[in-house]
Design a protein around this motif. Structure first.
Motif, PDB file in Angstrom:
ATOM      1  N   LEU A 223       0.923  -1.340  -0.026  1.00  0.00           N
ATOM      2  CA  LEU A 223      -0.468  -0.313  -0.216  1.00  0.00           C
ATOM      3  C   LEU A 223       0.664   1.171   0.149  1.00  0.00           C
ATOM      4  O   LEU A 223       1.313   2.008   0.981  1.00  0.00           O
ATOM      5  N   ASP A 224       1.257   1.881  -1.568  1.00  0.00           N
ATOM      6  CA  ASP A 224       2.249   2.442  -1.385  1.00  0.00           C
ATOM      7  C   ASP A 224       1.709   4.052  -0.951  1.00  0.00           C
ATOM      8  O   ASP A 224      -0.035   4.391  -1.198  1.00  0.00           O
ATOM      9  N   PRO A 225       2.255   4.747  -0.058  1.00  0.00           N
ATOM     10  CA  PRO A 225       1.860   6.238   0.909  1.00  0.00           C
ATOM     11  C   PRO A 225       1.248   7.193  -0.973  1.00  0.00           C
ATOM     12  O   PRO A 225       2.163   6.727  -1.735  1.00  0.00           O
ATOM     13  N   ALA A 226       0.510   7.876   0.284  1.00  0.00           N
ATOM     14  CA  ALA A 226      -0.143   8.918  -0.953  1.00  0.00           C
ATOM     15  C   ALA A 226       0.883   9.958  -1.409  1.00  0.00           C
ATOM     16  O   ALA A 226       1.857  10.847  -0.685  1.00  0.00           O
ATOM     17  N   ALA A 227       1.350  10.713  -2.134  1.00  0.00           N
ATOM     18  CA  ALA A 227       1.746  11.334  -2.438  1.00  0.00           C
ATOM     19  C   ALA A 227       1.690  13.147  -2.008  1.00  0.00           C
ATOM     20  O   ALA A 227       0.684  13.369  -1.483  1.00  0.00           O
ATOM     21  N   CYS A 228       3.091  13.291  -1.270  1.00  0.00           N
ATOM     22  CA  CYS A 228       2.469  14.650  -0.132  1.00  0.00           C
ATOM     23  C   CYS A 228       4.274  15.257  -0.541  1.00  0.00           C
ATOM     24  O   CYS A 228       5.983  15.022  -1.235  1.00  0.00           O
ATOM     25  N   ALA A 229       4.297  16.304   0.012  1.00  0.00           N
ATOM     26  CA  ALA A 229       6.073  17.059   0.075  1.00  0.00           C
ATOM     27  C   ALA A 229       6.655  16.342   1.091  1.00  0.00           C
ATOM     28  O   ALA A 229       5.891  16.128   2.328  1.00  0.00           O
ATOM     29  N   ASP A 230       7.493  16.112   0.587  1.00  0.00           N
ATOM     30  CA  ASP A 230       9.289  15.685   1.239  1.00  0.00           C
ATOM     31  C   ASP A 230       9.809  15.914   0.994  1.00  0.00           C
ATOM     32  O   ASP A 230      10.180  17.332   0.269  1.00  0.00           O
ATOM     33  N   GLY A 231      10.912  15.615   2.001  1.00  0.00           N
ATOM     34  CA  GLY A 231      12.315  15.905   1.754  1.00  0.00           C
ATOM     35  C   GLY A 231      13.116  16.096   2.702  1.00  0.00           C
ATOM     36  O   GLY A 231      12.537  15.463   3.512  1.00  0.00           O
ATOM     37  N   TYR A 232      14.554  15.690   2.720  1.00  0.00           N
ATOM     38  CA  TYR A 232      15.564  15.568   4.118  1.00  0.00           C
ATOM     39  C   TYR A 232      15.088  17.090   4.889  1.00  0.00           C
ATOM     40  O   TYR A 232      14.626  18.065   5.081  1.00  0.00           O
ATOM     41  N   GLY A 233      14.601  16.133   6.340  1.00  0.00           N
ATOM     42  CA  GLY A 233      14.614  16.745   7.621  1.00  0.00           C
ATOM     43  C   GLY A 233      13.485  17.551   7.354  1.00  0.00           C
ATOM     44  O   GLY A 233      13.282  18.532   9.083  1.00  0.00           O
ATOM     45  N   ARG A 234      12.394  16.828   7.049  1.00  0.00           N
ATOM     46  CA  ARG A 234      11.152  17.477   7.160  1.00  0.00           C
ATOM     47  C   ARG A 234      10.654  16.721   8.912  1.00  0.00           C
ATOM     48  O   ARG A 234      11.446  15.261   9.639  1.00  0.00           O
ATOM     49  N   PRO A 235       9.904  16.887   9.731  1.00  0.00           N
ATOM     50  CA  PRO A 235       9.104  16.597  10.750  1.00  0.00           C
ATOM     51  C   PRO A 235       9.218  15.003  11.158  1.00  0.00           C
ATOM     52  O   PRO A 235       8.361  15.033  10.063  1.00  0.00           O
ATOM     53  N   PRO A 236       8.711  14.559  11.571  1.00  0.00           N
ATOM     54  CA  PRO A 236       7.669  13.353  11.726  1.00  0.00           C
ATOM     55  C   PRO A 236       6.212  13.257  11.836  1.00  0.00           C
ATOM     56  O   PRO A 236       6.187  14.095  12.126  1.00  0.00           O
ATOM     57  N   ARG A 237       6.047  12.046  10.629  1.00  0.00           N
ATOM     58  CA  ARG A 237       4.132  12.997  10.691  1.00  0.00           C
ATOM     59  C   ARG A 237       3.627  11.717  11.830  1.00  0.00           C
ATOM     60  O   ARG A 237       4.044  10.673  11.586  1.00  0.00           O
ATOM     61  N   ILE A 238       2.491  12.563  12.589  1.00  0.00           N
ATOM     62  CA  ILE A 238       1.960  11.664  13.533  1.00  0.00           C
ATOM     63  C   ILE A 238       0.134  11.884  12.662  1.00  0.00           C
ATOM     64  O   ILE A 238      -0.087  12.847  13.054  1.00  0.00           O
ATOM     65  N   GLY A 239      -0.023  10.874  12.582  1.00  0.00           N
ATOM     66  CA  GLY A 239      -1.288  10.588  11.888  1.00  0.00           C
ATOM     67  C   GLY A 239      -2.147  10.772  13.400  1.00  0.00           C
ATOM     68  O   GLY A 239      -2.322   9.755  14.327  1.00  0.00           O
ATOM     69  N   LEU A 240      -3.689  10.655  13.204  1.00  0.00           N
ATOM     70  CA  LEU A 240      -4.178  10.944  14.694  1.00  0.00           C
ATOM     71  C   LEU A 240      -5.347  10.418  14.673  1.00  0.00           C
ATOM     72  O   LEU A 240      -6.306  10.763  13.240  1.00  0.00           O
ATOM     73  N   THR A 241      -6.447   9.742  15.441  1.00  0.00           N
ATOM     74  CA  THR A 241      -7.820   9.308  15.415  1.00  0.00           C
ATOM     75  C   THR A 241      -8.322   8.976  16.700  1.00  0.00           C
ATOM     76  O   THR A 241      -7.391   8.757  17.425  1.00  0.00           O
ATOM     77  N   TRP A 242      -9.307  10.022  17.011  1.00  0.00           N
ATOM     78  CA  TRP A 242      -9.749  10.327  18.276  1.00  0.00           C
ATOM     79  C   TRP A 242     -10.654  10.103  18.335  1.00  0.00           C
ATOM     80  O   TRP A 242     -11.187   9.793  19.476  1.00  0.00           O
ATOM     81  N   GLY A 319       1.963   6.767   4.623  1.00  0.00           N
ATOM     82  CA  GLY A 319       3.412   8.398   5.004  1.00  0.00           C
ATOM     83  C   GLY A 319       3.524   9.147   5.948  1.00  0.00           C
ATOM     84  O   GLY A 319       4.136  10.043   6.099  1.00  0.00           O
ATOM     85  N   THR A 320       2.568   8.369   7.118  1.00  0.00           N
ATOM     86  CA  THR A 320       3.070   8.773   8.517  1.00  0.00           C
ATOM     87  C   THR A 320       4.389   8.168   9.563  1.00  0.00           C
ATOM     88  O   THR A 320       4.553   6.709   8.405  1.00  0.00           O
ATOM     89  N   ASP A 321       4.795   8.752  10.102  1.00  0.00           N
ATOM     90  CA  ASP A 321       5.920   8.019  11.141  1.00  0.00           C
ATOM     91  C   ASP A 321       5.401   7.036  11.966  1.00  0.00           C
ATOM     92  O   ASP A 321       5.988   6.166  12.149  1.00  0.00           O
ATOM     93  N   LEU A 322       4.024   7.774  12.463  1.00  0.00           N
ATOM     94  CA  LEU A 322       3.221   7.158  13.528  1.00  0.00           C
ATOM     95  C   LEU A 322       2.192   7.274  13.676  1.00  0.00           C
ATOM     96  O   LEU A 322       2.010   8.447  13.084  1.00  0.00           O
ATOM     97  N   VAL A 323       1.262   6.349  14.084  1.00  0.00           N
ATOM     98  CA  VAL A 323       0.005   7.054  14.079  1.00  0.00           C
ATOM     99  C   VAL A 323      -0.727   6.601  15.583  1.00  0.00           C
ATOM    100  O   VAL A 323      -0.192   5.569  16.581  1.00  0.00           O
ATOM    101  N   ILE A 324      -1.152   7.817  16.135  1.00  0.00           N
ATOM    102  CA  ILE A 324      -1.948   7.541  17.281  1.00  0.00           C
ATOM    103  C   ILE A 324      -3.738   7.530  17.377  1.00  0.00           C
ATOM    104  O   ILE A 324      -4.463   8.474  17.481  1.00  0.00           O
ATOM    105  N   THR A 325      -3.739   6.792  17.983  1.00  0.00           N
ATOM    106  CA  THR A 325      -5.861   6.177  17.517  1.00  0.00           C
ATOM    107  C   THR A 325      -5.677   5.787  18.818  1.00  0.00           C
ATOM    108  O   THR A 325      -5.840   5.200  19.526  1.00  0.00           O
ATOM    109  N   VAL A 326      -7.068   6.503  19.333  1.00  0.00           N
ATOM    110  CA  VAL A 326      -7.622   5.153  20.007  1.00  0.00           C
ATOM    111  C   VAL A 326      -8.421   3.858  19.513  1.00  0.00           C
ATOM    112  O   VAL A 326      -8.335   3.168  18.215  1.00  0.00           O
ATOM    113  N   ASP A 327      -9.522   3.434  20.313  1.00  0.00           N
ATOM    114  CA  ASP A 327      -9.865   1.666  19.896  1.00  0.00           C
ATOM    115  C   ASP A 327     -11.106   2.068  18.513  1.00  0.00           C
ATOM    116  O   ASP A 327     -11.570   1.857  19.000  1.00  0.00           O
ATOM    117  N   THR A 328     -10.933   2.059  17.509  1.00  0.00           N
ATOM    118  CA  THR A 328     -11.099   2.132  16.281  1.00  0.00           C
ATOM    119  C   THR A 328     -10.896   1.198  15.244  1.00  0.00           C
ATOM    120  O   THR A 328      -9.219   0.519  15.156  1.00  0.00           O
TER     121      THR A 328
END
Length: 409
Positions: A223-242, A319-328
């Protein structure tokens, strides 16, 4: 009157108070199985699985009905007694809310049908979790010369067509039919089984699927990541579901939605904390609860399409580096993909997550954060942010490697 009051307390997520009334009712009417089933439900919610098991067995000795059998199956999963649990869970087909199960039992149908239809049941998260039985089913189907049709919710079709394509013989994936006037859906005769019945037929819980290329036991792959702005030194992306699935028409599902979902204040603190730690939050929430993030909406660096299907969501998640999610369902999607995810659990979590553990035998890529018995989400959020602070270096390394891989591919 006592039993009705106990039921009301339990449905309002007050198991301690309900427990007192169920005990009183069981003393007043010792021949009734209902108070004992209520005791089992409360004890399960208080993470006292062994005592809940005894209460359910006592209730079933008085009247072994399908409702108490299914509740008993849930707590047996928490005790990791999988064989007994999944055999009992098959009794849900005796309930009036279900169409009858396959004649002769699910194992016989799975073994004999030349064209086997496997259909999802219950929630999206359950469907994603029990897809782990598709790879071993397809191995057996190849030996038998059997064709398998996997019928799922429309939002899952494209995801599974892509995510299961790695199998040497993938199933045919199609949208499940709409229920007919009787609520049973169209019939494929003796060749239809529920996806949730495959554990009873094939065994192997909790992880029958072959290990993935990374050793994480993934069964949704490529499941290839969606296209997004990228580059060296970018901050970690944290996906959130609440928020969990918003099902408010039924008392039990309404209770589960409320206890599993973050309140607005806890969400705002989580988003602001992620940004303060130098990470970029990505919005993965679907549905009406997406609006809870409006006070901090400008802090998100990306988001899923609110009208997109699960394939589109999976590609943003990838495309995220980590997901933080509730039980869903998002927790199950990340786990099925072998993607790193932290899952925030209420005190009375579903027994599938077991007790006290911070890992899951179902999903090696998940880490669990549990609410204390005060049911306060604030401490959970602070614990998560502390863990994120400790993990920043590792996440930055992961982000840099991901950026380099996309740059050179």
């Amino acid at each position: 009157m006592i039993l009705r009051a106990a039921n009301a307390l339990w449905l309002s997520d007050q198991p301690e108070e309900a427990l007192v009334l169920y005990r009183r009712a069981s003393l007043l009417v010792p021949s009734s199985p209902a108070p004992l089933m209520g005791l089992g439900n409360c004890l399960r919610d208080l993470n006292r699985f062994e005592a809940a098991d005894r209460a359910f067995r006592a209730s079933r000795q008085l009247l072994d009905g399908p409702e108490v059998a299914c509740n008993h199956a849930s707590v047996l999963i928490g005790l990791e007694a999988y064989g007994e649990a999944y055999a009992l869970a098959e009794r849900r087909f005796e309930l009036s809310s279900h169409a009858p199960g396959p004649e002769g039992g699910v194992a016989a149908v799975v073994a004999a049908a030349r064209r086997l239809h496997v259909r999802t049941e219950q929630g999206l998260g359950d469907g994603l979790q029990y897809l782990r039985w598709i790879p071993p089913l397809m191995e057996q189907a190849a030996v038998r010369g059997q064709r398998v049709v996997l019928e799922v919710e429309p939002s899952l079709v494209a995801l599974l067509q892509v995510g299961l394509a790695w199998l040497s013989q993938p199933p045919e994936v199609r949208a499940r039919p709409e229920p007919d006037a009787d609520g049973a859906g169209d019939s494929t005769g003796r060749n239809l089984v529920s996806l949730l019945s495959l554990p009873a037929a094939l065994g192997g819980a909790p992880c029958p699927q072959p290990p993935g290329p990374d050793g994480q036991g993934t069964y949704l792959r490529d499941l290839d990541p969606a296209a997004c702005a990228d580059g060296y030194g970018r901050p970690p992306r944290i996906g959130l579901t609440w928020a969990s699935g918003r099902k408010l028409s039924d008392g039990f599902t309404c209770r589960e939605y409320r206890k599993r979902s973050l309140p607005a204040a806890a969400l705002v603190r989580l988003v602001q904390g992620v940004v303060a730690l130098g990470c970029e939050p990505v919005l993965l929430q679907q549905g009406e609860d997406r609006q809870l993030a409006e006070p901090v909406g400008d802090l998100f660096g990306g988001a899923i399409d609110p009208t997109g299907d699960f394939l589109a969501t999976a590609r943003v998640l990838a495309g995220t580096d980590l997901v933080i999610t509730v039980d869903t369902a998002m927790a199950h999607l990340a786990g099925a993909m072998g993607h790193p995810a932290w899952v925030l659990l209420p005190f009375s979590a579903d027994p599938r997550w077991l007790r006290q553990r911070h890992d899951s035998p179902w999903y090696p890529s998940l880490r669990l954060f549990r609410q204390a018995d005060d049911r306060d989400w604030r401490l959970v959020v602070e614990t998560v942010l502390q863990a994120l602070q400790r993990s920043r270096r590792r996440l930055r390394i992961r982000a840099s490697k991901a950026s380099a891989a996309r740059f050179t591919s």
